[in-house]
Scaffold this motif. Structure first.
Motif, PDB file in Angstrom:
ATOM      1  N   LEU A 225       0.855  -1.185   0.000  1.00 52.55           N
ATOM      2  CA  LEU A 225       0.000   0.000   0.000  1.00 52.55           C
ATOM      3  C   LEU A 225       0.892   1.235   0.000  1.00 52.55           C
ATOM      4  O   LEU A 225       1.750   1.393   0.873  1.00 52.55           O
ATOM      5  N   ILE A 226       0.665   2.111  -0.966  1.00 52.29           N
ATOM      6  CA  ILE A 226       1.469   3.330  -1.079  1.00 52.29           C
ATOM      7  C   ILE A 226       0.618   4.532  -0.667  1.00 52.29           C
ATOM      8  O   ILE A 226      -0.433   4.796  -1.263  1.00 52.29           O
ATOM      9  N   ILE A 227       1.087   5.239   0.358  1.00 50.40           N
ATOM     10  CA  ILE A 227       0.448   6.495   0.757  1.00 50.40           C
ATOM     11  C   ILE A 227       1.181   7.609   0.018  1.00 50.40           C
ATOM     12  O   ILE A 227       2.398   7.769   0.203  1.00 50.40           O
ATOM     13  N   PRO A 228       0.511   8.379  -0.810  1.00 53.11           N
ATOM     14  CA  PRO A 228       1.222   9.327  -1.678  1.00 53.11           C
ATOM     15  C   PRO A 228       1.856  10.485  -0.912  1.00 53.11           C
ATOM     16  O   PRO A 228       1.429  10.836   0.197  1.00 53.11           O
ATOM     17  N   GLU A 229       2.865  11.077  -1.513  1.00 48.53           N
ATOM     18  CA  GLU A 229       3.498  12.267  -0.967  1.00 48.53           C
ATOM     19  C   GLU A 229       2.447  13.387  -0.842  1.00 48.53           C
ATOM     20  O   GLU A 229       1.561  13.514  -1.676  1.00 48.53           O
ATOM     21  N   GLY A 230       2.593  14.158   0.205  1.00 51.15           N
ATOM     22  CA  GLY A 230       1.632  15.232   0.465  1.00 51.15           C
ATOM     23  C   GLY A 230       0.738  14.924   1.644  1.00 51.15           C
ATOM     24  O   GLY A 230       0.224  15.838   2.299  1.00 51.15           O
ATOM     25  N   VAL A 231       0.539  13.640   1.934  1.00 49.47           N
ATOM     26  CA  VAL A 231      -0.272  13.247   3.086  1.00 49.47           C
ATOM     27  C   VAL A 231       0.490  13.587   4.364  1.00 49.47           C
ATOM     28  O   VAL A 231       1.634  13.173   4.556  1.00 49.47           O
ATOM     29  N   GLU A 232      -0.176  14.356   5.246  1.00 51.33           N
ATOM     30  CA  GLU A 232       0.449  14.804   6.488  1.00 51.33           C
ATOM     31  C   GLU A 232      -0.102  14.098   7.717  1.00 51.33           C
ATOM     32  O   GLU A 232       0.569  14.034   8.748  1.00 51.33           O
ATOM     33  N   GLY A 233      -1.329  13.582   7.630  1.00 47.48           N
ATOM     34  CA  GLY A 233      -1.938  12.937   8.777  1.00 47.48           C
ATOM     35  C   GLY A 233      -2.777  11.742   8.387  1.00 47.48           C
ATOM     36  O   GLY A 233      -3.480  11.765   7.371  1.00 47.48           O
ATOM     37  N   ILE A 234      -2.688  10.667   9.190  1.00 49.94           N
ATOM     38  CA  ILE A 234      -3.522   9.475   9.001  1.00 49.94           C
ATOM     39  C   ILE A 234      -4.184   9.187  10.336  1.00 49.94           C
ATOM     40  O   ILE A 234      -3.505   8.942  11.345  1.00 49.94           O
ATOM     41  N   CYS A 235      -5.518   9.220  10.355  1.00 54.50           N
ATOM     42  CA  CYS A 235      -6.275   9.130  11.604  1.00 54.50           C
ATOM     43  C   CYS A 235      -6.604   7.682  11.969  1.00 54.50           C
ATOM     44  O   CYS A 235      -6.521   6.769  11.141  1.00 54.50           O
ATOM     45  N   CYS A 236      -7.010   7.500  13.195  1.00 48.05           N
ATOM     46  CA  CYS A 236      -7.410   6.181  13.691  1.00 48.05           C
ATOM     47  C   CYS A 236      -8.535   5.612  12.832  1.00 48.05           C
ATOM     48  O   CYS A 236      -9.504   6.298  12.528  1.00 48.05           O
ATOM     49  N   GLY A 237      -8.376   4.342  12.437  1.00 48.14           N
ATOM     50  CA  GLY A 237      -9.411   3.692  11.635  1.00 48.14           C
ATOM     51  C   GLY A 237      -9.374   4.034  10.165  1.00 48.14           C
ATOM     52  O   GLY A 237     -10.323   3.750   9.435  1.00 48.14           O
ATOM     53  N   ALA A 238      -8.290   4.628   9.698  1.00 45.32           N
ATOM     54  CA  ALA A 238      -8.217   5.020   8.292  1.00 45.32           C
ATOM     55  C   ALA A 238      -8.253   3.811   7.358  1.00 45.32           C
ATOM     56  O   ALA A 238      -8.911   3.828   6.322  1.00 45.32           O
ATOM     57  N   PHE A 251       4.026   1.851   2.435  1.00 45.17           N
ATOM     58  CA  PHE A 251       5.000   2.885   2.124  1.00 45.17           C
ATOM     59  C   PHE A 251       4.443   4.242   2.561  1.00 45.17           C
ATOM     60  O   PHE A 251       3.422   4.702   2.028  1.00 45.17           O
ATOM     61  N   LEU A 252       5.088   4.852   3.518  1.00 49.06           N
ATOM     62  CA  LEU A 252       4.643   6.122   4.083  1.00 49.06           C
ATOM     63  C   LEU A 252       5.414   7.284   3.458  1.00 49.06           C
ATOM     64  O   LEU A 252       6.613   7.166   3.194  1.00 49.06           O
ATOM     65  N   PRO A 253       4.748   8.421   3.260  1.00 45.19           N
ATOM     66  CA  PRO A 253       5.411   9.559   2.601  1.00 45.19           C
ATOM     67  C   PRO A 253       6.327  10.325   3.555  1.00 45.19           C
ATOM     68  O   PRO A 253       6.151  10.292   4.776  1.00 45.19           O
TER      69      PRO A 253
END
Length: 286
Positions: A225-238, A251-253
């Motif tokens: 799973l790729i989280i794209p560049e630009g993402v600043e926050g990932i909340c609980c239950g995403a 893969f985290l940005p």
């Protein structure tokens, strides 16, 4: 379509606390408004009904508790402008109800207002509505089509299961991308609409331009799973990883600033592995 206006039945009836009109009832709760409170004969034989906003010099502001309960003849309900509330079980078990038109004046719909309306397929919100709560229809799992007009500025996503939101292309706040609902102003991925069985995608692709991914419970079945560049926050239950796979690399940005506990929900077992790969080369396994 020749809709039946309830106001057609209000002839030569004197006002009293409970007003009987051809076996149907209104009650005056306040000095300047009233509400539909009971349908004694369950409005027999009427398929298409318009709920009036005015009766005998007073505004109708509410469709009361159990007002149309078990009215199996109903197929289409149009609720006129000015009505604000639809109370508990107002249309419960209207088994043949297929379509509802909501006015832009609606402020609250009880969670059980349409409980048991198994054939309800479409809800249209009238232009001018500013706020919509998915929880108004959260008891239903029959993929109800909800038409969201361009004027809606706020959608409450606490309960969305079984809803298919169609958002006007000209809405300045929200848009739909695949099964994602995105707030264009805040660049937030608000929720992921339900996938039915085999419709769950092989690969989830998070769209570019997102800053925050809320508790959308996005089902993930791929091994990467790729989280794209630009993402600043990932909340609980995403993300929901439970029950699909036993191993995944995420893969985290480099732009990530906030990762809440429980952002990636998965089954706890000795054989289940989640590996995070950061842009700075640091790896972490759970």
């Amino acid at each position: 379509m020749d809709y039946k206006y309830l106001t057609n039945w209000f002839d030569s009836i004197s006002l009293k606390e409970d007003i009987e009109i051809n076996g149907d009832y209104f009650r005056e709760d306040l000095d300047f408004c009233c509400k539909i409170v009971k349908s004694k004969n369950m409005w027999p034989g009427y398929k298409d009904v318009v709920i009036p906003n005015f009766y005998n010099g007073k505004d109708v502001v509410s469709v009361g508790e159990e007002a149309f309960i078990n009215c199996n003849s109903l197929e289409v309900v149009i609720i006129e402008q000015g009505i604000k509330y639809i109370e508990s079980s107002a249309f419960e078990n209207c088994k043949n109800l297929k379509r509802v038109y909501l006015p832009n004046t609606i402020e609250s719909i009880a969670y059980t207002a349409f409980l048991g309306c198994d054939n309800l397929k479409e809800v249209s919100c009238i232009e001018g509505m500013r706020r919509f709560e998915c929880g108004w229809f959260n008891f239903y799992t029959n993929n109800i089509l909800i038409n969201i007009p361009k004027t809606v500025e706020e959608i409450e996503f606490d309960s969305w299961y079984g809803l298919n939101l169609i958002i006007d292309d000209n809405n300045p706040t929200y848009k739909r991308f695949d099964n994602f609902i995105i707030n264009k102003k805040t660049k937030t991925l608000e929720t992921c609409l339900s996938y039915d069985g085999d419709d769950c995608p092989v690969d989830v692709i998070i769209p570019e331009g997102i800053k925050v991914i809320k508790g959308a419970r996005i089902p993930v079945v791929q091994k990467e799973l790729i989280i794209p560049e630009g993402v600043e926050g990932i909340c609980c239950g995403a993300f929901d990883l439970s029950g699909y796979i036993e191993e995944i690399t995420i893969f985290l940005p480099s732009t990530l600033k906030h990762l809440e506990k429980g952002a990636f929900e998965y089954l706890e077992s000795d054989s289940y592995k989640v590996k995070f790969v950061f842009q700075n080369g640091i790896n972490s396994e759970f």
